[in-house]
Design an enzyme around this catalytic site. Structure first.
Site, PDB file in Angstrom:
ATOM      1  N   GLU A 101      11.987   0.877 -10.246  1.00  0.00           N
ATOM      2  CA  GLU A 101      12.717   1.976  -9.602  1.00  0.00           C
ATOM      3  C   GLU A 101      11.981   3.310  -9.754  1.00  0.00           C
ATOM      4  OE1 GLU A 101      15.019   0.985  -7.797  1.00  0.00           O
ATOM      5  OE2 GLU A 101      15.376  -0.961  -8.707  1.00  0.00           O
ATOM      6  N   ASN A 107       0.801  -1.228   0.000  1.00  0.00           N
ATOM      7  CA  ASN A 107       0.000   0.000   0.000  1.00  0.00           C
ATOM      8  C   ASN A 107       0.832   1.275   0.000  1.00  0.00           C
ATOM      9  OD1 ASN A 107      -2.568  -1.362   0.163  1.00  0.00           O
ATOM     10  ND2 ASN A 107      -2.060  -1.854   2.290  1.00  0.00           N
ATOM     11  N   GLN A 126       6.466  -3.963 -35.262  1.00  0.00           N
ATOM     12  CA  GLN A 126       5.896  -3.472 -36.523  1.00  0.00           C
ATOM     13  C   GLN A 126       6.731  -3.917 -37.717  1.00  0.00           C
ATOM     14  OE1 GLN A 126       2.699  -2.438 -35.060  1.00  0.00           O
ATOM     15  NE2 GLN A 126       2.910  -1.483 -37.046  1.00  0.00           N
TER      16      GLN A 126
END
Length: 379
Positions: free
Chosen positions: A363, A129, A336
């Protein structure tokens, strides 16, 4: 700044490419499909000196600088982002924290085992949390005589289940007090310390990510890193180096995706010619090459400053932000270039595409890097 690659960097590159072709590339798909964390591989990497890149020779490490470290991580990530991530977390977080803030006795005890790959390191800051709101952490440590008792959990921890030793930051003071957290060294097998849920991830699947759980885990006072209350301040300094790690990881993934797209564009024939001759493909390759080069320069600048002991919070954040965004863009464009084949697991760009996304999150998200950059600029 010297823009030429040193002889040492060239030797490292060749060594990793030879090793990667023999010991990583043949198993990448299996590790990814089955989310296997190949612990034996890291012992081999330790024998090559790649698990203690920044550790001085007196502690069994390679004693190299951050430019060489960037080379190590990026070259490994060209083969597999997950293996690159694990090597980066081991070197810059757990090992780096002990190297930077450990007492001499702690360095002598832990660094040789970490640098050799005998032990794999973990580093615990994030909680379910809190995320980037580390000063609101719920994992607490209270003093009981000559020991500290840790209770709580950590999540998204690289090597949270398999790590042999972990650096854990726990709250020892008031919530939101930057001097209310302390760093502890906790060895696997310590009563009350266990691994929890292993995350089933989109990418970087060969790198273990799991919970660490502490239930009345008793740690001797001698296992404190630095002094009581310094854990958060230490962590912020460690994360400056961690940003360089993610930038290097991003570079490797981008280069791997670009290499695959470039080679495929020269082999794939349409309308009686290689697709690389079509302007639409050639322009993509040109943009990819430019972005990778720019990301490389930002990353090597931060690495050079870090090796010289200069403050590089802004530069590391810039490198991490730009290189991680480039990794996602280049991997996307590589898919692509491959067209429909790029969407299958028969070709490597599908994995680079999945691995790249974590680089914009690990990070600290790209948005957080912008906050760091703006804060430093406004100073």
């Amino acid at each position: 700044m010297n823009f030429e690659r040193s002889e040492m960097q060239q030797q490292i590159t060749q060594m990793i490419r030879d090793f990667g072709k023999a010991h990583i590339q043949p198993y990448v798909l299996e590790w990814d499909e089955n989310q296997i964390f190949p612990t034996a591989l890291f012992k081999q990497l330790g024998q090559l000196g790649l698990m203690g890149v920044l550790v001085p020779a007196e502690y069994g490490g390679s004693g190299l600088g951050y430019p060489e470290y960037v080379t190590v991580i990026s070259e490994i990530a060209r083969f597999c982002g997950g293996i690159g991530l694990s090597v980066a977390a081991h070197n810059s977080l757990c090992t780096g924290h002990i190297l930077q803030f450990g007492q001499e006795a702690q360095k002598q005890k832990y660094l040789p085992k970490l640098a050799s790959g005998e032990w794999i390191g973990a580093w615990g800051l994030t909680e379910p949390n809190t995320g980037s709101d580390a000063m609101n952490m719920k994992c607490v440590a209270r003093k009981d005589g000559d020991e500290w008792v840790i209770n709580g959990g950590k999540c998204w921890i690289t090597h949270g289940k398999s790590g042999d030793v972990a650096v854990v930051i726990a709250r020892t003071g008031e919530v939101r007090d930057s001097h209310g957290m302390t760093a502890f060294i906790v060895e696997r097998g310590t009563p009350g310390f266990s691994g929890g849920k292993k995350e089933n991830k989109l990418g970087m699947r060969a790198s273990e990510t799991a919970e660490m759980i502490f239930d009345n885990c008793r740690i001797p006072a001698e296992n404190i890193l630095g002094k009581e209350g310094e854990g958060f301040i230490q962590s912020m300094k460690v994360l400056d180096g961690g940003r360089i790690s993610i930038a290097a990881l991003s570079l490797g993934i981008a280069k791997g995706a670009y290499d695959a797209a470039l080679q495929y564009s020269k082999e794939r024939q349409q309308f009686d010619q290689p697709i690389s001759r079509f302007q639409g493909i050639a322009f993509k390759l040109a943009d990819m090459a430019i972005q990778i080069e720019a990301a490389t320069l930002l990353t090597m600048q931060a690495a050079d400053m870090k090796s010289r002991g200069e403050k590089m919070t802004k530069e590391a954040a810039m490198a991490k932000y730009y290189a991680s965004e480039v990794a996602v863009k280049v991997a996307n464009e590589a898919v692509q270039v491959f067209g429909g084949y790029g969407y299958t697991k028969d070709f490597p760009v599908e994995k680079f595409y999945r691995d790249a996304k974590l680089c914009t999150i690990g990070e600290g998200t790209s948005e957080i890097q912008k906050i760091v950059i703006a804060r430093e600029a406004l100073r």
